[in-house]
Design a protein around this motif. Structure first.
Motif, PDB file in Angstrom:
ATOM      1  N   ARG A  75      33.752 -28.935  23.821  1.00  0.00           N
ATOM      2  CA  ARG A  75      32.782 -27.913  23.449  1.00  0.00           C
ATOM      3  C   ARG A  75      31.595 -28.490  22.673  1.00  0.00           C
ATOM      4  NH1 ARG A  75      37.272 -24.247  23.267  1.00  0.00           N
ATOM      5  NH2 ARG A  75      37.856 -24.870  21.153  1.00  0.00           N
ATOM      6  N   MET A  76      31.781 -29.648  22.054  1.00  0.00           N
ATOM      7  CA  MET A  76      30.666 -30.230  21.294  1.00  0.00           C
ATOM      8  C   MET A  76      29.965 -31.362  22.046  1.00  0.00           C
ATOM      9  SD  MET A  76      32.091 -32.686  18.236  1.00  0.00           S
ATOM     10  CE  MET A  76      30.392 -33.196  17.955  1.00  0.00           C
ATOM     11  N   LEU A  77      30.367 -31.614  23.285  1.00  0.00           N
ATOM     12  CA  LEU A  77      29.733 -32.667  24.076  1.00  0.00           C
ATOM     13  C   LEU A  77      28.895 -32.024  25.180  1.00  0.00           C
ATOM     14  CD1 LEU A  77      32.699 -35.193  24.426  1.00  0.00           C
ATOM     15  CD2 LEU A  77      30.863 -35.173  22.715  1.00  0.00           C
ATOM     16  N   ILE A  78      27.587 -32.100  25.035  1.00  0.00           N
ATOM     17  CA  ILE A  78      26.687 -31.493  26.011  1.00  0.00           C
ATOM     18  C   ILE A  78      26.902 -32.126  27.384  1.00  0.00           C
ATOM     19  CG2 ILE A  78      24.255 -31.232  26.665  1.00  0.00           C
ATOM     20  CD1 ILE A  78      23.578 -31.093  23.683  1.00  0.00           C
ATOM     21  N   GLY A  79      27.092 -31.269  28.396  1.00  0.00           N
ATOM     22  CA  GLY A  79      27.245 -31.750  29.771  1.00  0.00           C
ATOM     23  C   GLY A  79      28.651 -32.121  30.176  1.00  0.00           C
ATOM     24  N   ALA A  80      29.619 -32.052  29.233  1.00  0.00           N
ATOM     25  CA  ALA A  80      31.008 -32.441  29.544  1.00  0.00           C
ATOM     26  C   ALA A  80      31.808 -31.230  30.005  1.00  0.00           C
ATOM     27  CB  ALA A  80      31.666 -33.078  28.326  1.00  0.00           C
ATOM     28  N   GLU A  81      32.549 -31.413  31.076  1.00  0.00           N
ATOM     29  CA  GLU A  81      33.389 -30.328  31.610  1.00  0.00           C
ATOM     30  C   GLU A  81      34.696 -30.904  32.153  1.00  0.00           C
ATOM     31  OE1 GLU A  81      31.545 -27.846  34.502  1.00  0.00           O
ATOM     32  OE2 GLU A  81      29.624 -27.742  33.427  1.00  0.00           O
ATOM     33  N   ILE A  82      35.757 -30.107  32.042  1.00  0.00           N
ATOM     34  CA  ILE A  82      37.023 -30.469  32.691  1.00  0.00           C
ATOM     35  C   ILE A  82      36.915 -30.051  34.155  1.00  0.00           C
ATOM     36  CG2 ILE A  82      39.498 -30.000  32.832  1.00  0.00           C
ATOM     37  CD1 ILE A  82      39.530 -29.638  29.823  1.00  0.00           C
ATOM     38  N   VAL A  83      36.995 -31.025  35.064  1.00  0.00           N
ATOM     39  CA  VAL A  83      36.837 -30.729  36.482  1.00  0.00           C
ATOM     40  C   VAL A  83      38.157 -30.824  37.234  1.00  0.00           C
ATOM     41  CG1 VAL A  83      34.421 -31.441  36.562  1.00  0.00           C
ATOM     42  CG2 VAL A  83      36.215 -33.157  36.944  1.00  0.00           C
ATOM     43  N   GLU A  84      39.173 -31.330  36.572  1.00  0.00           N
ATOM     44  CA  GLU A  84      40.478 -31.472  37.231  1.00  0.00           C
ATOM     45  C   GLU A  84      41.561 -31.437  36.161  1.00  0.00           C
ATOM     46  OE1 GLU A  84      42.978 -34.968  39.521  1.00  0.00           O
ATOM     47  OE2 GLU A  84      40.785 -35.008  39.618  1.00  0.00           O
ATOM     48  N   GLN A  85      42.629 -30.672  36.417  1.00  0.00           N
ATOM     49  CA  GLN A  85      43.712 -30.619  35.434  1.00  0.00           C
ATOM     50  C   GLN A  85      45.048 -30.359  36.127  1.00  0.00           C
ATOM     51  OE1 GLN A  85      43.168 -27.730  32.308  1.00  0.00           O
ATOM     52  NE2 GLN A  85      45.219 -28.022  31.472  1.00  0.00           N
ATOM     53  N   THR A  86      46.008 -31.217  35.856  1.00  0.00           N
ATOM     54  CA  THR A  86      47.390 -31.005  36.274  1.00  0.00           C
ATOM     55  C   THR A  86      48.259 -31.163  35.035  1.00  0.00           C
ATOM     56  OG1 THR A  86      47.731 -33.353  36.798  1.00  0.00           O
ATOM     57  CG2 THR A  86      46.903 -31.942  38.583  1.00  0.00           C
ATOM     58  N   THR A  87      49.563 -31.093  35.209  1.00  0.00           N
ATOM     59  CA  THR A  87      50.443 -31.193  34.045  1.00  0.00           C
ATOM     60  C   THR A  87      50.370 -32.562  33.372  1.00  0.00           C
ATOM     61  OG1 THR A  87      52.273 -31.842  35.499  1.00  0.00           O
ATOM     62  CG2 THR A  87      52.077 -29.492  34.919  1.00  0.00           C
ATOM     63  N   ASP A  88      50.021 -33.599  34.149  1.00  0.00           N
ATOM     64  CA  ASP A  88      50.024 -34.955  33.576  1.00  0.00           C
ATOM     65  C   ASP A  88      48.672 -35.666  33.644  1.00  0.00           C
ATOM     66  OD1 ASP A  88      49.878 -35.281  36.302  1.00  0.00           O
ATOM     67  OD2 ASP A  88      51.245 -36.999  36.361  1.00  0.00           O
ATOM     68  N   ARG A  89      47.621 -34.926  34.048  1.00  0.00           N
ATOM     69  CA  ARG A  89      46.326 -35.592  34.247  1.00  0.00           C
ATOM     70  C   ARG A  89      45.179 -34.615  34.021  1.00  0.00           C
ATOM     71  NH1 ARG A  89      42.686 -37.081  38.492  1.00  0.00           N
ATOM     72  NH2 ARG A  89      42.180 -39.325  38.476  1.00  0.00           N
ATOM     73  N   VAL A  90      44.140 -35.101  33.321  1.00  0.00           N
ATOM     74  CA  VAL A  90      42.923 -34.318  33.100  1.00  0.00           C
ATOM     75  C   VAL A  90      41.727 -35.216  33.387  1.00  0.00           C
ATOM     76  CG1 VAL A  90      41.482 -33.116  31.408  1.00  0.00           C
ATOM     77  CG2 VAL A  90      43.965 -32.830  31.352  1.00  0.00           C
ATOM     78  N   ALA A  91      40.766 -34.692  34.134  1.00  0.00           N
ATOM     79  CA  ALA A  91      39.537 -35.441  34.414  1.00  0.00           C
ATOM     80  C   ALA A  91      38.355 -34.718  33.775  1.00  0.00           C
ATOM     81  CB  ALA A  91      39.322 -35.589  35.911  1.00  0.00           C
ATOM     82  N   ILE A  92      37.604 -35.453  32.972  1.00  0.00           N
ATOM     83  CA  ILE A  92      36.405 -34.921  32.333  1.00  0.00           C
ATOM     84  C   ILE A  92      35.195 -35.549  33.005  1.00  0.00           C
ATOM     85  CG2 ILE A  92      35.107 -34.738  30.169  1.00  0.00           C
ATOM     86  CD1 ILE A  92      37.811 -35.159  28.717  1.00  0.00           C
ATOM     87  N   GLN A  93      34.286 -34.717  33.467  1.00  0.00           N
ATOM     88  CA  GLN A  93      33.056 -35.195  34.098  1.00  0.00           C
ATOM     89  C   GLN A  93      31.880 -34.845  33.201  1.00  0.00           C
ATOM     90  OE1 GLN A  93      33.190 -36.750  37.249  1.00  0.00           O
ATOM     91  NE2 GLN A  93      31.066 -37.359  36.906  1.00  0.00           N
ATOM     92  N   ILE A  94      30.950 -35.790  33.038  1.00  0.00           N
ATOM     93  CA  ILE A  94      29.753 -35.540  32.245  1.00  0.00           C
ATOM     94  C   ILE A  94      28.590 -35.369  33.197  1.00  0.00           C
ATOM     95  CG2 ILE A  94      28.136 -36.467  30.557  1.00  0.00           C
ATOM     96  CD1 ILE A  94      31.789 -37.439  30.439  1.00  0.00           C
ATOM     97  N   PHE A  95      28.039 -34.160  33.228  1.00  0.00           N
ATOM     98  CA  PHE A  95      26.929 -33.835  34.112  1.00  0.00           C
ATOM     99  C   PHE A  95      25.625 -33.877  33.311  1.00  0.00           C
ATOM    100  CE2 PHE A  95      30.668 -31.636  35.777  1.00  0.00           C
ATOM    101  CZ  PHE A  95      30.666 -32.028  37.116  1.00  0.00           C
ATOM    102  N   ILE A  96      24.996 -35.030  33.272  1.00  0.00           N
ATOM    103  CA  ILE A  96      23.736 -35.165  32.524  1.00  0.00           C
ATOM    104  C   ILE A  96      22.748 -35.943  33.371  1.00  0.00           C
ATOM    105  CG2 ILE A  96      22.597 -36.183  30.513  1.00  0.00           C
ATOM    106  CD1 ILE A  96      25.103 -35.700  28.916  1.00  0.00           C
ATOM    107  N   ASP A  97      21.580 -35.361  33.557  1.00  0.00           N
ATOM    108  CA  ASP A  97      20.494 -36.030  34.270  1.00  0.00           C
ATOM    109  C   ASP A  97      19.565 -36.636  33.219  1.00  0.00           C
ATOM    110  OD1 ASP A  97      18.432 -36.881  35.819  1.00  0.00           O
ATOM    111  OD2 ASP A  97      17.865 -34.908  36.598  1.00  0.00           O
ATOM    112  N   THR A  98      19.597 -37.962  33.104  1.00  0.00           N
ATOM    113  CA  THR A  98      18.798 -38.608  32.053  1.00  0.00           C
ATOM    114  C   THR A  98      17.304 -38.358  32.217  1.00  0.00           C
ATOM    115  OG1 THR A  98      18.795 -40.652  33.352  1.00  0.00           O
ATOM    116  CG2 THR A  98      20.469 -40.452  31.647  1.00  0.00           C
ATOM    117  N   GLU A  99      16.861 -38.042  33.418  1.00  0.00           N
ATOM    118  CA  GLU A  99      15.431 -37.809  33.623  1.00  0.00           C
ATOM    119  C   GLU A  99      14.960 -36.519  32.963  1.00  0.00           C
ATOM    120  OE1 GLU A  99      14.510 -38.024  37.745  1.00  0.00           O
ATOM    121  OE2 GLU A  99      15.033 -40.147  37.935  1.00  0.00           O
ATOM    122  N   ARG A 100      15.899 -35.646  32.591  1.00  0.00           N
ATOM    123  CA  ARG A 100      15.523 -34.385  31.934  1.00  0.00           C
ATOM    124  C   ARG A 100      15.197 -34.587  30.463  1.00  0.00           C
ATOM    125  NH1 ARG A 100      20.008 -30.162  32.247  1.00  0.00           N
ATOM    126  NH2 ARG A 100      18.483 -29.117  30.938  1.00  0.00           N
TER     127      ARG A 100
END
Length: 351
Positions: free
Chosen positions: A117-142
């Motif tokens: 919640r405190m990381l701009i552009g970070a989202e959980i895009v995948e979650q299972t009982t033993d695995r979580v994937a966090i993706q950071i969606f940031i366009d540096t050109e912005r």
């Protein structure tokens, strides 16, 4: 194994009526794996040099960096959060958390969501009982470094406004807004540091070390403001002491600090060393101003406890001003570093 250093001097050849050309070193072409029809980018540097970057290297740099963190049920929640935060600001675009025991606990998931919640552009895009994937969606050109610093400075000015408004109105409720603003500023701070690190990887901007230190100094100003507000959250009655004795001087200090921040930001944008120097002088004046305020109010305290509590407030004000001086000095370093060959510091005397 490191790649061999290739240093050659080649003669520029004329090709056609107006085109000049040189051939590429065969050893370099072999190491890079360059083939006919492959694309390369040419970057003209400020010093007149020309850099050749194969498209495949650019794509590799811009492609999202991924890393995996393996945890267990005994992994500290603090170290998990710190690791993800460090990877975020380091420029990683995908962070995968896996459990070595086949299950990520509810406590660890709660820690992950709190941090995200405190990381701009970070989202959980995948979650299972033993695995979580966090993706950071940031366009540096912005974004731009100066733009992110401007957002942090705006937050500082808002926090200062709420602090003095609380003292004027004797309203502790306004103090709660300071923590909320600091939370938002912390998010921008993390993004700004990440942005600086990404630029460093791409080799796109000079003075990145100075910019990172400058960003940290501005964050420290926000931390000191939050600590100053905490003095009155713990003892709301002390707001009346401050208001009665130095209320007007605090208004003057707020204008002084806000003006210094504006001058600092403008000096960064324009690369103006005179403005940057002025910001340093103003920060030093602010330190002296706070010290005198504290001295003037000492005889008016009613008890030792009151003195110690309010002294803590003044210590935070001094910390704000010292960090402002540090930020201004870094701003000067950046501004003067943008000048090449000749630095004109001939003062203009107004008639």
């Amino acid at each position: 194994m490191s790649k061999p250093k290739i240093v050659e001097t080649r003669k520029v050849q004329k090709f056609g009526k107006s085109t000049l050309m040189i051939s590429l070193p065969s050893e370099w072409v072999r190491i890079i794996g360059l083939k006919p029809s492959d694309l390369v980018r040419l970057e003209a540097k400020e010093d007149g040099s020309l850099v050749i970057i194969p498209q495949q290297i650019l794509e590799k740099k811009s492609r999202g960096k991924e890393i995996k963190i393996v945890i267990s049920s005994t992994t500290s929640e603090d170290i998990l959060q710190r690791s993800i935060y460090a990877l975020y600001i380091a420029g990683y675009d995908r962070i995968v958390i896996e459990s070595s025991e086949g299950r990520i606990s509810h406590q660890h998931m709660h820690s992950l969501r709190t941090l995200i919640r405190m990381l701009i552009g970070a989202e959980i895009v995948e979650q299972t009982t033993d695995r979580v994937a966090i993706q950071i969606f940031i366009d540096t050109e912005r974004y731009s470094i100066d733009g992110l610093i401007a957002r942090m400075i705006s937050s500082i000015k808002s926090m200062l406004e709420f602090l003095l408004s609380s003292i004027k109105t004797l309203s502790p409720e306004h103090l709660k807004e300071i923590s909320e603003i600091e939370f938002e500023m912390d998010r921008v701070h993390a993004l700004a540091v990440r942005y600086v690190n990404v630029l460093n990887i791409l080799g796109a901007t000079p003075f990145l070390t100075e910019y990172r230190a400058l960003i940290k100094s501005i964050e420290d100003i926000g931390d000191a403001l939050t600590q100053a507000s905490q003095v009155f959250i713990d003892r709301p009655d002390l707001m009346e002491v401050i208001r009665n004795y130095i209320g007007e001087k605090l208004d003057e200090l707020k204008l002084h600090i806000s003006y210094t921040l504006d001058i600092l930001l403008e000096s960064l944008v324009k690369g103006d060393i005179f403005m940057a120097s002025r910001a340093i002088d103003l920060a030093i004046e602010a330190i002296k101003f706070v010290s005198k305020m504290e001295t003037d109010v000492v005889p008016k305290y009613k008890s030792l406890d009151e003195y110690l509590r309010v002294k803590s407030f003044f210590e935070r004000l001094l910390l704000i001003c010292y960090n402002l001086q540090t930020a201004s000095e870094l701003g000067y370093d950046i501004a003067i570093g943008k000048h090449e060959e000749t630095i004109n510091i001939v003062a203009t005397i107004k008639a």
